[in-house]
Scaffold this motif. Structure first.
Motif, mmCIF file in Angstrom:
data_model
loop_
_atom_site.group_PDB
_atom_site.id
_atom_site.type_symbol
_atom_site.label_atom_id
_atom_site.label_comp_id
_atom_site.label_asym_id
_atom_site.label_seq_id
_atom_site.Cartn_x
_atom_site.Cartn_y
_atom_site.Cartn_z
ATOM 1 N N ASP A 142 -7.532 44.376 43.698
ATOM 2 C CA ASP A 142 -7.661 45.875 43.663
ATOM 3 C C ASP A 142 -8.083 46.221 42.087
ATOM 4 O O ASP A 142 -6.936 46.790 41.540
ATOM 5 N N ALA A 143 -8.973 45.962 41.501
ATOM 6 C CA ALA A 143 -9.374 46.226 40.007
ATOM 7 C C ALA A 143 -9.081 47.518 39.577
ATOM 8 O O ALA A 143 -8.621 47.770 38.640
ATOM 9 N N LEU A 144 -9.481 48.649 40.287
ATOM 10 C CA LEU A 144 -9.511 49.852 39.843
ATOM 11 C C LEU A 144 -8.047 50.538 40.046
ATOM 12 O O LEU A 144 -7.607 51.533 39.291
ATOM 13 N N THR A 147 -14.852 45.008 35.345
ATOM 14 C CA THR A 147 -15.082 45.608 36.473
ATOM 15 C C THR A 147 -14.533 47.178 35.956
ATOM 16 O O THR A 147 -15.164 48.155 36.251
ATOM 17 N N ILE A 148 -13.209 46.967 35.513
ATOM 18 C CA ILE A 148 -12.674 48.124 35.060
ATOM 19 C C ILE A 148 -13.331 48.777 33.784
ATOM 20 O O ILE A 148 -14.050 49.776 33.645
ATOM 21 N N ARG A 149 -13.894 47.916 32.881
ATOM 22 C CA ARG A 149 -14.905 48.135 31.895
ATOM 23 C C ARG A 149 -16.154 48.923 32.127
ATOM 24 O O ARG A 149 -16.520 49.869 31.636
ATOM 25 N N LEU A 152 -4.662 49.540 31.659
ATOM 26 C CA LEU A 152 -5.283 48.996 30.787
ATOM 27 C C LEU A 152 -4.754 49.033 29.365
ATOM 28 O O LEU A 152 -4.374 49.675 28.996
ATOM 29 N N GLN A 153 -4.763 47.758 28.866
ATOM 30 C CA GLN A 153 -4.270 47.819 27.409
ATOM 31 C C GLN A 153 -5.175 47.553 26.105
ATOM 32 O O GLN A 153 -4.843 47.317 25.249
ATOM 33 N N ASP A 154 -6.495 47.592 26.767
ATOM 34 C CA ASP A 154 -7.659 47.406 25.673
ATOM 35 C C ASP A 154 -7.932 48.698 25.052
ATOM 36 O O ASP A 154 -8.733 49.303 25.404
ATOM 37 N N GLU A 155 -7.022 48.736 23.714
ATOM 38 C CA GLU A 155 -7.530 49.897 23.059
ATOM 39 C C GLU A 155 -8.678 50.240 22.387
ATOM 40 O O GLU A 155 -8.999 51.293 22.273
ATOM 41 N N ASP A 156 -9.380 49.105 22.247
ATOM 42 C CA ASP A 156 -10.836 49.033 21.742
ATOM 43 C C ASP A 156 -11.545 49.789 22.467
ATOM 44 O O ASP A 156 -12.242 50.757 22.151
#
Length: 199
Positions: free
Chosen positions: A113-115, A180-182, A121-125
């Motif tokens: 369940d991606a969302l 998918t999150i992106r 999410l840890q993608d700071e950029d």
């Protein structure tokens, strides 16, 4: 007597042709065997032929239209089945047509369940890019500004879809989940720009 016989035959035909459950191994892809003869990725491609899918969807909807039950279904049993199938086909078609919904569905078929992981999410950029995009929408002074932002965001959406094609073809579920999150963030930005344009 003839009415019962025809109704029974229709029910048997319906059951045989549309017995696949949406939660099965192929999910929504199994509803459209002509459009997806190889099933979902990684055996089949992530990208779709929207025109072919629409044609198959319309054909299937015509076959299961509730009015077809009509006079041969005095107890409305077949009509109810057709109504359910029509609803399932609508959901499946709309989900497969939309890249984000398609990706979510594919991951859910694999138990991901991606969302639900989006908030962690840890993608700071990425988060910084999204924040800047939101600020740019809020600070826009003209329709031209918004159209420029829309064009920029369309490029991001396209890049995400390309990344998903690669991830699913390689059965790289971790990359597919992250992309998918992106994509969900950029889809939200798209919706915000559309709302601003319609004000």
């Amino acid at each position: 007597m003839r009415t019962v016989s025809v109704s029974t035959r229709l029910l048997q035909t319906f059951t045989k042709r549309f017995a696949t459950k949406a939660g099965g191994e192929s999910g929504y892809y199994s509803f459209f065997p002509q459009s997806f003869p190889n099933g979902p990725p990684p055996k089949g491609p992530f990208e779709i032929n929207a025109k072919q899918l629409k044609q198959e969807f319309l054909k299937l909807q015509a076959q299961t239209h509730p009015d077809k039950a009509g006079s041969v279904d005095p107890n409305n049993e077949l009509r109810k089945k057709f109504e359910l199938r029509s609803s399932q086909l609508n959901i499946a078609y709309k989900s497969l047509l939309n890249p984000l919904d398609r990706a979510q569905h594919l991951l859910l078929l694999r138990g991901i369940d991606a969302l639900s992981e989006r908030d962690s999410l840890q993608d700071e950029d990425l988060l910084m890019d999204v924040l800047m995009a939101r600020e740019a929408i809020a600070d826009s002074n003209s329709r031209e500004d918004l159209l420029s932002l829309q064009q920029e965001n369309d490029k991001r959406l396209s890049e995400s879809e390309t990344a998903l094609i690669s991830a699913f073809s390689e059965d790289d579920l971790e990359s597919a989940k992250n992309e998918t999150i992106r994509l969900s963030y950029w889809q939200n930005i798209k919706n915000q720009i559309s709302d601003a344009l319609n004000q």
